[in-house]
Design an enzyme around this catalytic site. Structure first.
Site, PDB file in Angstrom:
ATOM      1  N   TYR A  55      12.248   3.232 -10.061  1.00 46.24           N
ATOM      2  CA  TYR A  55      12.907   3.544  -8.784  1.00 46.24           C
ATOM      3  C   TYR A  55      14.199   4.320  -9.003  1.00 46.24           C
ATOM      4  O   TYR A  55      15.245   4.004  -8.423  1.00 46.24           O
ATOM      5  CB  TYR A  55      13.186   2.254  -7.988  1.00 46.24           C
ATOM      6  CG  TYR A  55      11.969   1.370  -7.892  1.00 46.24           C
ATOM      7  CD1 TYR A  55      10.904   1.719  -7.062  1.00 46.24           C
ATOM      8  CD2 TYR A  55      11.867   0.206  -8.639  1.00 46.24           C
ATOM      9  CE1 TYR A  55       9.766   0.931  -6.988  1.00 46.24           C
ATOM     10  CE2 TYR A  55      10.734  -0.598  -8.567  1.00 46.24           C
ATOM     11  CZ  TYR A  55       9.694  -0.230  -7.751  1.00 46.24           C
ATOM     12  OH  TYR A  55       8.571  -1.003  -7.676  1.00 46.24           O
ATOM     13  N   TYR A  68       5.520  -6.770   0.110  1.00 43.81           N
ATOM     14  CA  TYR A  68       5.478  -5.841  -1.026  1.00 43.81           C
ATOM     15  C   TYR A  68       4.153  -6.054  -1.747  1.00 43.81           C
ATOM     16  O   TYR A  68       3.796  -7.185  -2.084  1.00 43.81           O
ATOM     17  CB  TYR A  68       6.643  -6.085  -2.000  1.00 43.81           C
ATOM     18  CG  TYR A  68       6.539  -5.177  -3.204  1.00 43.81           C
ATOM     19  CD1 TYR A  68       6.922  -3.832  -3.115  1.00 43.81           C
ATOM     20  CD2 TYR A  68       5.991  -5.630  -4.403  1.00 43.81           C
ATOM     21  CE1 TYR A  68       6.769  -2.976  -4.195  1.00 43.81           C
ATOM     22  CE2 TYR A  68       5.842  -4.776  -5.489  1.00 43.81           C
ATOM     23  CZ  TYR A  68       6.232  -3.456  -5.376  1.00 43.81           C
ATOM     24  OH  TYR A  68       6.068  -2.599  -6.445  1.00 43.81           O
ATOM     25  N   ASP A  91      -1.904 -12.095  -1.592  1.00 36.98           N
ATOM     26  CA  ASP A  91      -1.304 -11.488  -2.775  1.00 36.98           C
ATOM     27  C   ASP A  91      -0.353 -12.518  -3.383  1.00 36.98           C
ATOM     28  O   ASP A  91       0.770 -12.698  -2.918  1.00 36.98           O
ATOM     29  CB  ASP A  91      -0.566 -10.205  -2.368  1.00 36.98           C
ATOM     30  CG  ASP A  91       0.118  -9.520  -3.549  1.00 36.98           C
ATOM     31  OD1 ASP A  91       0.193 -10.134  -4.627  1.00 36.98           O
ATOM     32  OD2 ASP A  91       0.583  -8.376  -3.382  1.00 36.98           O
ATOM     33  N   LYS A 111       1.641 -10.699 -12.720  1.00 39.65           N
ATOM     34  CA  LYS A 111       2.965 -11.110 -13.195  1.00 39.65           C
ATOM     35  C   LYS A 111       2.933 -12.296 -14.176  1.00 39.65           C
ATOM     36  O   LYS A 111       2.692 -12.077 -15.346  1.00 39.65           O
ATOM     37  CB  LYS A 111       3.880 -11.365 -12.001  1.00 39.65           C
ATOM     38  CG  LYS A 111       4.247 -10.046 -11.293  1.00 39.65           C
ATOM     39  CD  LYS A 111       5.539 -10.129 -10.501  1.00 39.65           C
ATOM     40  CE  LYS A 111       6.064  -8.746 -10.184  1.00 39.65           C
ATOM     41  NZ  LYS A 111       5.729  -8.227  -8.869  1.00 39.65           N
TER      42      LYS A 111
HETATM   43  C1  LIG Z   1       4.979  -7.063  -8.428  1.00 42.75           C
HETATM   44  C2  LIG Z   1       4.038  -7.204  -7.305  1.00 42.75           C
HETATM   45  C3  LIG Z   1       2.923  -6.355  -7.166  1.00 42.75           C
HETATM   46  C4  LIG Z   1       2.657  -5.195  -8.103  1.00 42.75           C
HETATM   47  O1  LIG Z   1       2.445  -5.607  -9.417  1.00 42.75           O
HETATM   48  P1  LIG Z   1       2.641  -4.544 -10.618  1.00 42.75           P
HETATM   49  O2  LIG Z   1       2.188  -5.288 -11.821  1.00 42.75           O
HETATM   50  O3  LIG Z   1       4.086  -4.183 -10.631  1.00 42.75           O
HETATM   51  O4  LIG Z   1       1.774  -3.372 -10.310  1.00 42.75           O
HETATM   52  C5  LIG Z   1       2.069  -6.589  -6.112  1.00 42.75           C
HETATM   53  N1  LIG Z   1       2.281  -7.582  -5.235  1.00 42.75           N
HETATM   54  C6  LIG Z   1       3.332  -8.423  -5.338  1.00 42.75           C
HETATM   55  C7  LIG Z   1       3.492  -9.536  -4.357  1.00 42.75           C
HETATM   56  C8  LIG Z   1       4.257  -8.254  -6.366  1.00 42.75           C
HETATM   57  O5  LIG Z   1       5.321  -9.059  -6.444  1.00 42.75           O
END
Ligand SMILES: *Cc1c(COP(=O)(O)O)cnc(C)c1O
Length: 428
Positions: A15, A143, A248, A277
């Site tokens: 970013y 996000y 997510d 993550k």
């Molecule tokens: C970090 C994140 C993503 C994207 O994951 P990357 O490994 O950075 O591509 C998607 N959704 C959520 C909720 C996240 O915190």
């Protein structure tokens, strides 16, 4: 050219532009909660390196599993081949996920896991005879990653719509779930946010393939904690309108909220689940998209009957081995007690921030502590302060937050909260 000059000139930072990329600390080693810098200084990684390093850095059990795998087979393609690391990890995931949510697609990062989830939803709808369902819906404040479709579903204000707006397909947004996590649930749909969802689905439901959101904790879109009952209502509305539900849990999964998954706060099972993550304890990039068997069946029974996705590094054995070792560290209930202890200490030690002039709100859930300021933080000053305080924090906008590794000791956590209070104090 010395190392940092080279870095500044040639390496993009997240970013950032290449003219004023902002200051960086030069890390040479990471162990447990500690980062060691090139000049010998040490600081606590209060971010768990963007939510990932749940068990701390270079955890001996994860390193041992990865080393053994590295010496045997770092990688092979997943087309036409399989291997124990993929199978062993699959068994662990199936055992810990709700019944039926058990068809696993491995990929290499969270954003890709989201893309796969969206493709699964679309294909399942087409296979079920709804080819007009090509749009997606979500809540504001979310996000979901930086790849093309994922970013179109990030919050339109804090996300990337400003830069890429005209190139992004317009999706459907409703207000962020309005009732906070620890407030009383309000059954009135006009006040709990669900009437807006109902109106959206009545008006456009027949064109919507899926609704995607982060359960309970909205992370990088605004660090908000909302009432889990929202998910129960949302599930019912999605079912009534034939819309698939995608959770997510890339940021929330694996104990961060005090539950193994944030969806465990209520008995709501999504049609598709995204993980990433902390899946590998932050040791190597990896992600998974888990489809409910009904979704997998629809896709597979339809025409052409295949999910059109297959990353080069799908099911990378090294990452699978790291993930299995990381999940083994979450066996038993010790982590629950640990996260509860961190939560209690964050509550107590961040509470004084509430009386500071510049502070808008203080909130804690599981091993997540947030101080929301009234005005944007001076990120360069916070960055420089890491050296003095021995605590690495990376705020965005008005949000100063910590997501410490679960192995953080009470005295180390006090260092983190003290640094946060200091920053909130001089940011007033
Ligand atoms: C970090 C994140 C993503 C994207 O994951 P990357 O490994 O950075 O591509 C998607 N959704 C959520 C909720 C996240 O915190």
């Amino acid at each position: 050219m010395d190392a940092l000059q080279f870095d500044r000139r040639h390496l993009w930072r997240p970013y950032a532009g290449m003219r004023e990329p902002g200051p960086v600390h030069h890390v040479v080693e990471a162990e447990g909660v500690w980062l060691t810098l090139a000049d010998g200084a040490r600081m606590i990684d209060a971010m768990s390196s963007w939510w990932c390093a749940a068990h701390g850095h270079r955890h001996p059990q994860i390193v041992a599993a990865m080393t053994a795998q590295l010496n045997r087979m770092p990688h092979v393609m997943f087309g036409g081949l399989t291997h124990d690391p993929a199978i062993d990890l699959g068994r662990r995931l199936v055992a810990m996920l709700p019944e039926g949510l058990d068809r696993i697609f491995y990929s290499d990062s969270g954003s890709v896991a989201v893309e796969v989830a969206l493709k699964m939803a679309l294909q399942a709808q087409v296979a079920r005879g709804f080819p007009a369902r090509t749009a997606f819906a979500t809540v504001r404040g979310g996000y979901h990653g930086d790849t093309w479709k994922a970013m179109s579903l990030c919050d339109p204000d804090t996300g990337m719509h400003g830069q890429y707006g005209r190139a992004l397909q317009i999706e459907h947004f409703v207000a962020a779930p309005p009732i906070p996590f620890d407030a009383d649930w309000d059954e009135d749909p006009a006040r709990n946010g669900l009437s807006e969802v109902a109106q959206l689905l009545q008006a456009h439901g027949e064109r919507i393939a899926a609704f995607i959101l982060e359960p309970v904790v909205q992370g990088a879109g605004g660090m908000r904690f909302y009432h889990p009952a929202y998910l129960t209502g949302l599930r019912a509305l999605c079912d009534a309108h034939g819309v698939l539900l995608i959770f997510d849990e890339i940021a929330t999964g694996f104990g961060r909220t005090g539950r193994m998954f944030a969806m465990d706060f209520v008995n709501v099972v999504p049609d598709i689940l995204c993980l990433g993550k902390a899946l590998t304890g932050g040791h190597i990039t990896f992600a998974a998209t888990v489809a409910h068997e009904t979704v997998a069946e629809s896709i597979s029974a339809g025409s052409p009957g295949v999910l059109m996705h297959g990353p080069t590094f799908m099911a990378n054995p090294l990452a699978c081995a790291a993930a299995s070792a990381s999940l083994d560290l979450l066996q038993g209930d010790d982590w629950r007690e640990t996260v509860r202890r961190i939560e209690a200490q964050l509550q107590t030690e961040l509470a004084p921030a509430r009386s500071l002039a510049g502070v808008q709100d203080v909130r804690v859930l599981g091993a997540i502590g947030v101080i929301e300021m009234k005005a944007p933080l001076d990120t360069s000053r916070v960055h420089a302060f890491a050296k003095t305080s021995g605590v690495f924090l990376r705020p965005f906008g008005r949000l100063l937050y910590a997501m410490p590794p679960y192995v953080t000791r009470p005295d180390e956590l006090t260092r983190i909260t003290t640094a946060m209070l200091d920053i909130a104090g001089w940011s007033a």
